[in-house]
Motif scaffolding. Structure first.
Motif, short mmCIF file in Angstrom:
data_model
loop_
_atom_site.label_atom_id
_atom_site.label_comp_id
_atom_site.label_asym_id
_atom_site.label_seq_id
_atom_site.Cartn_x
_atom_site.Cartn_y
_atom_site.Cartn_z
N HIS A 1 0.85 -1.19 0.00
CA HIS A 1 0.00 0.00 0.00
C HIS A 1 0.88 1.24 0.00
O HIS A 1 2.06 1.19 0.32
N CYS A 2 0.25 2.37 -0.35
CA CYS A 2 0.96 3.64 -0.30
C CYS A 2 1.23 3.97 1.17
O CYS A 2 0.31 3.93 1.98
N THR A 3 2.48 4.28 1.51
CA THR A 3 2.80 4.53 2.91
C THR A 3 2.20 5.85 3.39
O THR A 3 2.14 6.11 4.58
N SER A 4 1.75 6.68 2.46
CA SER A 4 1.21 7.98 2.84
C SER A 4 -0.31 7.94 3.00
O SER A 4 -0.85 8.35 4.02
N CYS A 5 -1.04 7.44 1.99
CA CYS A 5 -2.51 7.46 2.08
C CYS A 5 -3.10 6.08 2.34
O CYS A 5 -4.31 5.92 2.45
N ASN A 6 -2.21 5.05 2.43
CA ASN A 6 -2.65 3.70 2.78
C ASN A 6 -3.49 2.97 1.74
O ASN A 6 -3.98 1.87 2.00
N LYS B 1 4.86 9.19 -8.60
CA LYS B 1 3.95 9.68 -7.55
C LYS B 1 2.81 8.69 -7.31
O LYS B 1 2.41 7.95 -8.21
N CYS B 2 2.25 8.71 -6.10
CA CYS B 2 1.08 7.89 -5.79
C CYS B 2 -0.11 8.42 -6.59
O CYS B 2 -0.33 9.62 -6.66
N ARG B 3 -0.90 7.50 -7.17
CA ARG B 3 -2.03 7.87 -8.02
C ARG B 3 -3.10 8.64 -7.26
O ARG B 3 -3.80 9.48 -7.81
N THR B 4 -3.28 8.33 -5.99
CA THR B 4 -4.35 8.95 -5.21
C THR B 4 -3.91 10.24 -4.52
O THR B 4 -4.53 11.29 -4.67
N CYS B 5 -2.82 10.15 -3.74
CA CYS B 5 -2.47 11.30 -2.90
C CYS B 5 -1.32 12.13 -3.48
O CYS B 5 -1.04 13.21 -2.98
N GLY B 6 -0.67 11.63 -4.52
CA GLY B 6 0.37 12.42 -5.17
C GLY B 6 1.71 12.44 -4.43
O GLY B 6 2.64 13.13 -4.85
ZN LIG Z 1 -0.88 7.62 -1.64
#
Ligand SMILES: [Zn+2]
Length: 250
Positions: free
Chosen positions: A39-44, A64-69
């Motif tokens: 998972h993304c470590t920032s937005c999970n 970059k993460c697709r959701t939170c950037g």
């Molecule tokens: Zn993210």
């Protein structure tokens, strides 16, 4: 046939490299390597197939993460690409035989260690122990000459780094010392010494250059693992050539 195997190993390496990122990041935290899914470590957000294609996802998503950037570390695609290239290169270098198992296991160990050491400045015992078994068996099937040079190499590698740790009062981490036991097992005595020499040389050159351009602070410790990895791989692939060349100097 050769080309197909080369491509095949490259792809296997890419995929395993992706897994090695997970292993190297999770084992030091005592987390499971299968659950939860990445998972993304920032937005999970749990990563889906689109996010998980080795190297390409990183390029396609512009890092970059697709959701939170949030920016994704370039270490991930680098480890994937490097594992792919080294798997293919191992086949090119040693051929399709028992030694290839040693080579692929050795590359795998070194890639996982790179991830752990860069992120946490530590080399996990669990990983070392796992590969001690794998490399031990692989070396029995594809021994160095003479076979016992693996054992001497392991003892010399371990002893040399332990000695430096004692003399430098902690300048060498426990993980580095144990890692050199495994390196000795793979390389044998002479090449283990060469690997150590190359690792410190590369470390000194890169460390010195880093200080010069102000990227590395003099008193801040830097992980030594990646230098060991470069030195050991150079020795594994080119140790014979380097030693031969060195001997012609006299
Ligand atoms: Zn993210």
């Amino acid at each position: 046939m050769e080309t197909i195997l080369l491509i095949y190993l490259f792809i296997i390496g890419l995929l395993l490299g992706s897994f090695f990122n997970v292993v190297g990041l999770r084992i030091p935290n005592n987390e499971s390597i299968v659950k939860p899914r990445s998972h993304c470590t920032s937005c999970n957000r749990t990563l889906t197939a689109i996010d998980l294609v080795p190297v390409f996802s990183y390029i396609f998503l512009k890092g970059k993460c697709r959701t939170c950037g949030t920016k994704i570390s370039a270490i991930y695609p680098l480890i994937e690409l490097l594992t792919g290239l080294l798997f293919a290169f191992s086949f090119y270098k040693v051929g399709f035989n028992q030694e290839l198992i040693v080579a692929l296991a050795f590359v795998s160990l070194l890639m996982i260690i790179t991830v752990s050491d860069i992120h946490y400045m530590l080399i996990p015992d669990k990983v070392l122990l796992f590969f001690l078994v794998i490399l031990g068996i692989a070396r029995v099937c594809s021994p160095v000459t003479p076979w016992w040079d693996s054992i001497i190499g392991a003892i010399v590698g371990f002893g040399l780094l332990a000695l430096i740790a004692i003399v430098s009062k902690g300048g060498m981490g426990g993980g580095d010392i144990k890692l050199f036991f495994l390196i000795g097992l793979v390389l044998g005595t002479k090449e283990t010494l060469l690997a150590f020499f190359l690792s410190t040389l590369i470390g000194a050159v890169i460390g010195g250059f880093g200080m010069l351009i102000g990227k590395i602070k003099r008193n801040k410790p830097i992980p030594f693992g990646p230098f060991i990895v470069i030195g050991s791989l150079m020795t594994y692939y080119y140790g014979d050539t380097i030693i031969e060349w060195y001997l012609t100097l006299f």
